[in-house]
Write a protein that holds these residues in place. Structure first.
Motif, short mmCIF file in Angstrom:
data_model
loop_
_atom_site.label_atom_id
_atom_site.label_comp_id
_atom_site.label_asym_id
_atom_site.label_seq_id
_atom_site.Cartn_x
_atom_site.Cartn_y
_atom_site.Cartn_z
N ILE A 49 84.06 -3.28 38.66
CA ILE A 49 83.61 -2.84 39.87
C ILE A 49 83.09 -3.92 40.77
CG2 ILE A 49 82.98 -0.34 39.59
CD1 ILE A 49 80.15 -1.38 38.49
N ASP A 50 83.17 -3.86 42.05
CA ASP A 50 82.43 -4.90 42.99
C ASP A 50 81.00 -4.53 43.31
OD1 ASP A 50 85.10 -6.36 43.06
OD2 ASP A 50 85.77 -4.52 43.99
N THR A 51 80.66 -3.35 43.50
CA THR A 51 79.52 -3.35 44.10
C THR A 51 78.75 -1.95 43.42
OG1 THR A 51 80.09 -3.79 46.36
CG2 THR A 51 78.22 -2.44 46.14
N SER A 78 85.99 -1.77 44.65
CA SER A 78 85.55 -0.81 43.93
C SER A 78 84.10 -0.85 43.79
CB SER A 78 86.13 -1.04 42.24
OG SER A 78 87.51 -1.04 42.17
N THR A 79 83.50 0.54 44.14
CA THR A 79 82.04 0.69 44.33
C THR A 79 81.78 2.04 43.19
OG1 THR A 79 81.97 -0.28 46.54
CG2 THR A 79 80.29 1.09 45.74
N VAL A 80 80.59 1.64 42.71
CA VAL A 80 80.01 3.14 41.82
C VAL A 80 78.78 3.40 42.52
CG1 VAL A 80 78.88 1.57 40.21
CG2 VAL A 80 79.43 3.86 39.59
N SER A 102 89.81 4.16 53.36
CA SER A 102 89.48 2.91 53.90
C SER A 102 90.44 1.98 53.20
CB SER A 102 87.91 2.42 53.63
OG SER A 102 87.41 2.52 52.45
N GLY A 103 90.85 2.30 51.96
CA GLY A 103 91.78 1.53 50.96
C GLY A 103 90.80 0.96 49.75
N GLY A 104 89.62 1.43 49.76
CA GLY A 104 88.64 0.99 48.54
C GLY A 104 88.64 2.23 47.53
N CYS A 105 88.07 1.92 46.38
CA CYS A 105 87.81 2.94 45.31
C CYS A 105 86.53 3.17 45.35
CB CYS A 105 88.62 2.51 43.76
SG CYS A 105 90.09 2.45 44.36
#
Length: 358
Positions: A113-115, A198-200, A248-251
């Protein structure tokens, strides 16, 4: 099934070049874990979702839970029916907490994950100390922390609450106040949901994680429930971790509400969240200063002139003590594992020698 391309896998957060299948298992392909159920895992290859089972070694008793596939993992899977997860690819980030109980085992919340968005409601749920605890878990995970205060439409003290929280949170941590039901309001979060990201979402039940997810999707896909008026807590509307592809293309990984946020023992106090307090303590006249009554105590001076928030200081002390206990438990647990491994090898060697003499 054909091998998915890098461009397809990019839709679910893959970065870089695809690994080559191992020589002894040429038919393996890459997919991402998007959900875990009692009956197995749900994977996505960038084109479609499918179910898979873990290889037998992943479900052996006593295995480190962090060695098993987790939501967010990129894995190599067979083309058999049903497909089987054979390998976990290297993780670029891991968000974990200590599992419930006394053994302080690490429990993965999400990987790659990135954020990490720490969600807190601007109602009875608002708790700066709990937010600080989340921030300690995020530090060292490899991901960036962002605090999101929901239910801004129901509060008359949004600005003052943000100012209060800013005293407790590192300047490098962004704080956003939103109405999770409004697409316009959540626009300030768009930078975190770009293609390939990727954000959780983490936080208590009823803070609006599922509501935010639905607004980002533009449709009602996640169930939501009202919260109790007494404490602003809700029931678990999200019952398991799930990775969702956004327009948006993100997860996005939505998680069940967390009632207990235990430290694993691997966190540190010298990072962004409490590093300034650690540095401040180093400037006391005495190296073993207890910060109670010693002369020339830099910490007490900062508390008296307002440079150090009193509530933040007391939570720091609480987390410091808890971290010490967790670290000791973790060290004991690792030592026992090592001792058991040595004992097993010793017994095995004696057994072999015994049979060789016969």
């Amino acid at each position: 099934m054909s091998e998915p391309s890098e461009s397809l896998l990019a839709h679910i957060g893959w970065r870089g070049e695809l690994p080559k299948p191992p020589a002894d298992q040429p038919g393996l392909r890459v997919a991402r874990v998007i959900a875990q159920h009692r009956a197995g895992y749900e994977l996505h290859d960038g084109d479609h979702a499918f179910n898979a089972q873990p290889a037998p070694r992943f479900i052996k008793p006593g295995i480190d839970p962090c060695s098993r596939p987790a939501v967010g993992d990129f894995v190599m899977v067979t083309s058999a029916k049903p497909p089987m997860i054979e390998r976990i690819l290297p993780r670029r980030s891991e968000l974990a907490r200590a599992a419930a109980g006394e053994r302080h085992l690490r429990q993965l919340i999400a990987t790659n994950i990135d954020t990490v968005m720490i969600i807190s409601g601007l109602d009875g749920d608002f708790n700066p100390s709990r937010i600080e605890r989340y921030l300690m878990l995020v530090e060292g995970s490899g991901a960036k922390a962002v605090v999101v205060l929901t239910k801004a439409d129901t509060s008359d003290a949004v600005e003052s609450t943000q100012q209060e929280l800013r005293k407790r949170v590192s300047a490098s941590t962004a704080i956003h106040a939103i109405n999770a039901k409004s697409a316009d309001s959540i626009g300030v979060l768009s930078e975190y949901f770009g293609p390939g990201t990727s954000t959780v979402l983490v936080g208590s039940s009823g803070v609006g994680k599922s509501t935010l997810t639905n607004t980002l999707l533009g449709e009602t896909r996640q169930a939501t429930n009202a919260v109790r008026e007494t404490d602003s807590r809700g029931r678990h509307t999200t019952t398991y971790r799930a990775l969702i592809q956004l327009p948006s293309g993100g997860c996005l990984i939505d998680t069940p509400g967390m009632r207990e946020i235990k430290l694993t023992g691997e966190e540190t106090l010298d990072g962004d969240q409490f590093g300034d307090i650690e540095e401040l303590a180093q400037t006391c006249r005495f190296g073993d200063c207890s910060h109670l009554s010693e002369p020339a105590c830099a910490v007490r001076a900062a508390l008296e002139d307002g440079r150090l928030d009193n509530a933040r200081w007391h939570n720091y002390l609480k987390l410091r003590d808890e971290l010490s206990v967790a670290a000791d438990s973790l060290e004991t647990q690792l030592r026992r594992k090592t001792e058991n491994r040595v004992l097993t090898k010793s017994l095995s060697r004696r057994s072999d020698e015994k049979f060789e003499r016969r």
